[in-house]
Design a protein around this motif. Structure first.
Motif, short mmCIF file in Angstrom:
data_model
loop_
_atom_site.label_atom_id
_atom_site.label_comp_id
_atom_site.label_asym_id
_atom_site.label_seq_id
_atom_site.Cartn_x
_atom_site.Cartn_y
_atom_site.Cartn_z
N TYR A 49 0.83 -1.20 0.00
CA TYR A 49 0.00 0.00 0.00
C TYR A 49 0.87 1.25 0.00
CZ TYR A 49 -4.01 -2.94 1.30
OH TYR A 49 -5.00 -3.89 1.32
N ARG A 50 0.39 2.29 -0.65
CA ARG A 50 1.02 3.61 -0.58
C ARG A 50 0.27 4.42 0.44
NH1 ARG A 50 -0.39 8.45 -2.12
NH2 ARG A 50 -2.24 7.62 -3.19
N LEU A 51 0.96 4.84 1.51
CA LEU A 51 0.30 5.60 2.56
C LEU A 51 -0.08 6.98 2.06
CD1 LEU A 51 2.33 4.72 5.80
CD2 LEU A 51 0.38 3.53 4.76
N VAL A 52 -1.31 7.37 2.32
CA VAL A 52 -1.74 8.73 1.97
C VAL A 52 -1.30 9.66 3.09
CG1 VAL A 52 -3.71 7.80 0.68
CG2 VAL A 52 -4.02 8.52 3.06
N ASP A 53 -1.17 10.94 2.76
CA ASP A 53 -0.76 11.93 3.78
C ASP A 53 -1.75 11.92 4.94
OD1 ASP A 53 1.44 12.72 2.32
OD2 ASP A 53 0.38 14.36 1.32
N PRO A 54 -1.26 12.00 6.17
CA PRO A 54 0.11 12.27 6.62
C PRO A 54 0.94 11.02 6.92
CG PRO A 54 -1.36 12.42 8.47
CD PRO A 54 -2.22 12.08 7.29
N GLY A 55 0.59 9.88 6.38
CA GLY A 55 1.33 8.65 6.66
C GLY A 55 0.89 8.01 7.96
N LEU A 56 1.82 7.26 8.57
CA LEU A 56 1.54 6.59 9.84
C LEU A 56 1.86 7.55 10.98
CD1 LEU A 56 0.78 3.72 11.07
CD2 LEU A 56 3.24 3.48 11.47
N VAL A 57 0.84 7.94 11.72
CA VAL A 57 0.98 8.95 12.77
C VAL A 57 0.15 8.51 13.98
CG1 VAL A 57 1.39 10.86 11.16
CG2 VAL A 57 -0.95 10.29 11.83
N PHE A 58 0.32 9.25 15.08
CA PHE A 58 -0.57 9.00 16.21
C PHE A 58 -2.01 9.17 15.75
CE2 PHE A 58 3.24 10.04 18.81
CZ PHE A 58 3.25 8.89 19.61
N THR A 59 -2.89 8.36 16.29
CA THR A 59 -4.26 8.27 15.81
C THR A 59 -4.95 9.63 15.72
OG1 THR A 59 -4.36 6.09 16.85
CG2 THR A 59 -6.43 7.05 16.15
N SER A 60 -4.83 10.44 16.77
CA SER A 60 -5.54 11.72 16.78
C SER A 60 -4.92 12.73 15.82
CB SER A 60 -5.59 12.31 18.19
OG SER A 60 -4.28 12.58 18.65
N ALA A 61 -3.72 12.45 15.31
CA ALA A 61 -3.04 13.36 14.39
C ALA A 61 -3.31 13.02 12.93
CB ALA A 61 -1.54 13.35 14.65
N TRP A 62 -4.12 11.98 12.69
CA TRP A 62 -4.44 11.64 11.29
C TRP A 62 -5.60 12.51 10.83
CZ3 TRP A 62 -7.96 10.16 7.71
CH2 TRP A 62 -7.44 9.69 6.49
N ARG A 63 -5.27 13.53 10.01
CA ARG A 63 -6.25 14.45 9.45
C ARG A 63 -7.29 14.90 10.50
NH1 ARG A 63 -6.80 13.89 3.15
NH2 ARG A 63 -4.76 12.98 2.69
N PRO A 64 -6.82 15.49 11.58
CA PRO A 64 -7.75 15.87 12.66
C PRO A 64 -8.72 16.97 12.22
CG PRO A 64 -5.60 16.86 13.03
CD PRO A 64 -5.44 15.92 11.86
N ASP A 65 -9.90 16.97 12.83
CA ASP A 65 -10.89 18.00 12.53
C ASP A 65 -10.46 19.36 13.07
OD1 ASP A 65 -12.59 16.21 11.22
OD2 ASP A 65 -13.50 15.59 13.11
N VAL A 66 -9.71 19.33 14.18
CA VAL A 66 -9.10 20.54 14.73
C VAL A 66 -7.64 20.23 15.00
CG1 VAL A 66 -11.24 21.39 15.75
CG2 VAL A 66 -9.76 19.90 17.10
#
Length: 279
Positions: free
Chosen positions: A241-258
């Motif tokens: 798989y090709r990771l989409v941005d932002p990649g593998l990050v802490f859960t709450s940091a994956w495209r957060p709403d705030v």
């Protein structure tokens, strides 16, 4: 939910929970309790309270994990164009389920949930009774052949088109001896390029504060002991798989709403990513 009192007579044969082991805590029902749900037994609440007493961050972890699932589904529908989902180890339904989010965004979306925990299956069946575009399959996600060949799976999902495969906090309950990478590969190989994998996984003790080892010990008495992994081990599950941005990050940091800062992100105690299957 009842406290485990045994029943007999005709209702026993119509009871989807008949035969459930109510003497040992189950992580899916404990997770439901962390999220404020009501589909758990006294033994689950007692075990979860013991975990919370030594590691109160567990409730925050559960909420961050659930929020990641919801954001990932929104991304997959609105940006990746995914309209069919296979949610493996889906757990007990609570507010903001995959079909609710996906079908609100695109009514054409189809969802197959997979779980083998009887409470999760029974509650999902009730929730989905009037929804012909979503179903629950009672199966062990480790048996990909059974899951993929199930009549509900073949009715709802077309694997000649991209599928969103969801594996949200399921591998912490699967030991290395069951070959997690092989499990991912079995589903990956059934999918066409353009399919996506969303996966989250709680981290090894050095990423947790407090008495995490004591909490791990408490889970050893449950139906499914914990098997925590570090970020490199989680990243390896995305092979192909090709990771989409932002990649593998802490859960709450994956495209957060705030926006979240580094300290808030670390409070997730888990990492997550979404990957696109490449040809």
């Amino acid at each position: 939910m009842d406290d485990g009192t045994e029943r007999s007579g005709p209702e026993l044969f119509n009871d989807p929970l008949a035969g459930v082991d109510r003497t040992r805590p189950n992580p899916a029902r404990m997770y439901d309790y962390y999220l404020g749900g009501a589909h758990n037994f006294a033994v689950d609440r007692a075990a979860a309270d013991e975990v919370l007493a030594v590691l109160p961050e567990t409730r925050t972890f559960a909420r961050h994990n659930r929020a990641f699932l919801q954001r990932a589904v929104r991304y997959l529908v609105t940006e990746a164009g995914i309209t069919q989902f296979l949610d493996l180890g889906s757990g007990i339904p609570t507010v903001g389920n995959v079909h609710e989010i996906a079908q609100r965004l695109d009514p054409r979306c189809r969802v197959v949930y997979v779980d083998h925990e009887p409470v999760a299956v029974a509650q999902s069946q009730r929730m989905l009774a009037d929804n012909d575009r979503a179903a629950i399959v009672r199966a062990d996600l480790r048996d990909a052949g059974t899951v993929l060949a199930h009549p509900e799976t073949t009715r709802l999902l077309d694997f000649s088109r991209p599928v969103g495969v969801l594996m949200i906090s399921v591998f912490p309950f699967i030991p290395d001896s069951d070959d997690p990478a092989g499990i991912v590969a079995a589903y990956r190989d059934a999918c066409v390029p353009g399919s996506h994998l969303a996966l989250s996984h709680s981290l090894t003790p050095e990423y947790w504060p407090g008495e995490v080892e004591q909490a791990i010990d408490l889970y050893r008495n449950s139906t499914h002991p914990l098997h925590l992994r570090d970020p490199d081990q989680v990243a390896a599950l995305f092979a192909g798989y090709r990771l989409v941005d932002p990649g593998l990050v802490f859960t709450s940091a994956w495209r957060p709403d705030v926006p979240v800062d580094a300290a808030q992100a670390r409070d997730s105690r888990a990492v997550a990513a979404v990957g696109e299957l490449v040809g």
